[in-house]
Design an enzyme around this catalytic site. Structure first.
Site, mmCIF file in Angstrom:
data_model
loop_
_atom_site.group_PDB
_atom_site.id
_atom_site.type_symbol
_atom_site.label_atom_id
_atom_site.label_comp_id
_atom_site.label_asym_id
_atom_site.label_seq_id
_atom_site.Cartn_x
_atom_site.Cartn_y
_atom_site.Cartn_z
ATOM 1 N N CYS A 23 0.841 -1.205 0.000
ATOM 2 C CA CYS A 23 0.000 0.000 0.000
ATOM 3 C C CYS A 23 0.874 1.252 0.000
ATOM 4 O O CYS A 23 0.583 2.239 -0.686
ATOM 5 C CB CYS A 23 -0.928 0.008 1.211
ATOM 6 S SG CYS A 23 -2.345 -1.091 1.083
ATOM 7 N N HIS A 31 -0.770 -10.378 -4.343
ATOM 8 C CA HIS A 31 0.117 -10.032 -5.462
ATOM 9 C C HIS A 31 0.434 -11.280 -6.257
ATOM 10 O O HIS A 31 0.413 -12.402 -5.734
ATOM 11 C CB HIS A 31 1.417 -9.380 -4.970
ATOM 12 C CG HIS A 31 2.167 -10.190 -3.960
ATOM 13 N ND1 HIS A 31 1.815 -10.217 -2.636
ATOM 14 C CD2 HIS A 31 3.245 -11.002 -4.071
ATOM 15 C CE1 HIS A 31 2.638 -11.009 -1.972
ATOM 16 N NE2 HIS A 31 3.521 -11.512 -2.823
HETATM 17 P P1 DGP Z 1 5.643 -13.329 -1.218
HETATM 18 O O1 DGP Z 1 6.740 -14.049 -0.519
HETATM 19 O O2 DGP Z 1 4.907 -14.175 -2.254
HETATM 20 O O3 DGP Z 1 4.699 -12.661 -0.229
HETATM 21 O O4 DGP Z 1 6.341 -12.195 -2.063
HETATM 22 C C1 DGP Z 1 6.727 -10.966 -1.549
HETATM 23 C C2 DGP Z 1 7.732 -10.381 -2.504
HETATM 24 O O5 DGP Z 1 7.810 -8.994 -2.274
HETATM 25 C C3 DGP Z 1 9.151 -10.928 -2.339
HETATM 26 O O6 DGP Z 1 9.530 -11.592 -3.548
HETATM 27 C C4 DGP Z 1 10.021 -9.706 -2.103
HETATM 28 C C5 DGP Z 1 9.123 -8.564 -2.503
HETATM 29 N N1 DGP Z 1 9.292 -7.360 -1.716
HETATM 30 C C6 DGP Z 1 9.209 -7.246 -0.363
HETATM 31 N N2 DGP Z 1 9.389 -5.971 0.000
HETATM 32 C C7 DGP Z 1 9.568 -5.256 -1.140
HETATM 33 C C8 DGP Z 1 9.792 -3.882 -1.408
HETATM 34 O O7 DGP Z 1 9.851 -3.018 -0.528
HETATM 35 N N3 DGP Z 1 9.940 -3.531 -2.726
HETATM 36 C C9 DGP Z 1 9.864 -4.453 -3.725
HETATM 37 N N4 DGP Z 1 10.039 -4.009 -4.981
HETATM 38 N N5 DGP Z 1 9.648 -5.761 -3.517
HETATM 39 C C10 DGP Z 1 9.501 -6.147 -2.232
#
Ligand code: DGP
Length: 114
Positions: free
Chosen positions: A8, A100
């Site tokens: 968010c 996501h």
């Molecule tokens: P999941 O494990 O399926 O909930 O995937 C979460 C994903 O989100 C993980 O691959 C890393 C990514 N992620 C976490 N924090 C951030 C962030 O601050 N920025 C970005 N671009 N990705 C993030």
């Protein structure tokens, strides 16, 4: 929107991200920890905690995510195919509790779970 939710806050512009796509319903940005040459997170602009929270009141966001996935895949040159992954809940390995879809590709993918 949820002030304590990382995604968010990315959608609101409070946390920077490498934006790939945006429309009224969806924001997509590159994963901070990419697992393939193309690794894009496709995220609904409404805070839906997980796939377990999808119902008739919010499923338009799911449809819009998949419309976006097809567009992004074309834009990223994934004509040869790609994978879409959703982790749901603790057993599913979800770490960010905002629905996501991981759009992964740009390489021949192995390690199929199903
Ligand atoms: P999941 O494990 O399926 O909930 O995937 C979460 C994903 O989100 C993980 O691959 C890393 C990514 N992620 C976490 N924090 C951030 C962030 O601050 N920025 C970005 N671009 N990705 C993030």
């Amino acid at each position: 929107m949820n002030d304590n939710c990382i995604f968010c806050r990315i959608i609101k512009g409070e946390i920077p991200s490498a934006k790939v796509y945006e429309d009224e319903y969806v924001r997509a940005f590159r994963d901070i920890n990419p697992q393939a040459p193309v690794h894009v997170l496709v995220v609904p602009k409404k805070h839906i905690a997980s796939a377990a929270e999808v119902d008739e009141s919010n499923s338009v966001y799911v449809a819009k995510c998949f419309e976006a996935i097809a567009k992004i895949a074309r834009g990223e040159g994934l004509e040869n195919g790609f994978r879409v992954v959703n982790n749901c809940g603790e057993d599913g390995g979800q770490t960010v509790m905002h629905l996501h879809y991981h759009l992964i590709g740009g390489v021949k993918l192995s390690e199929k779970v199903v």
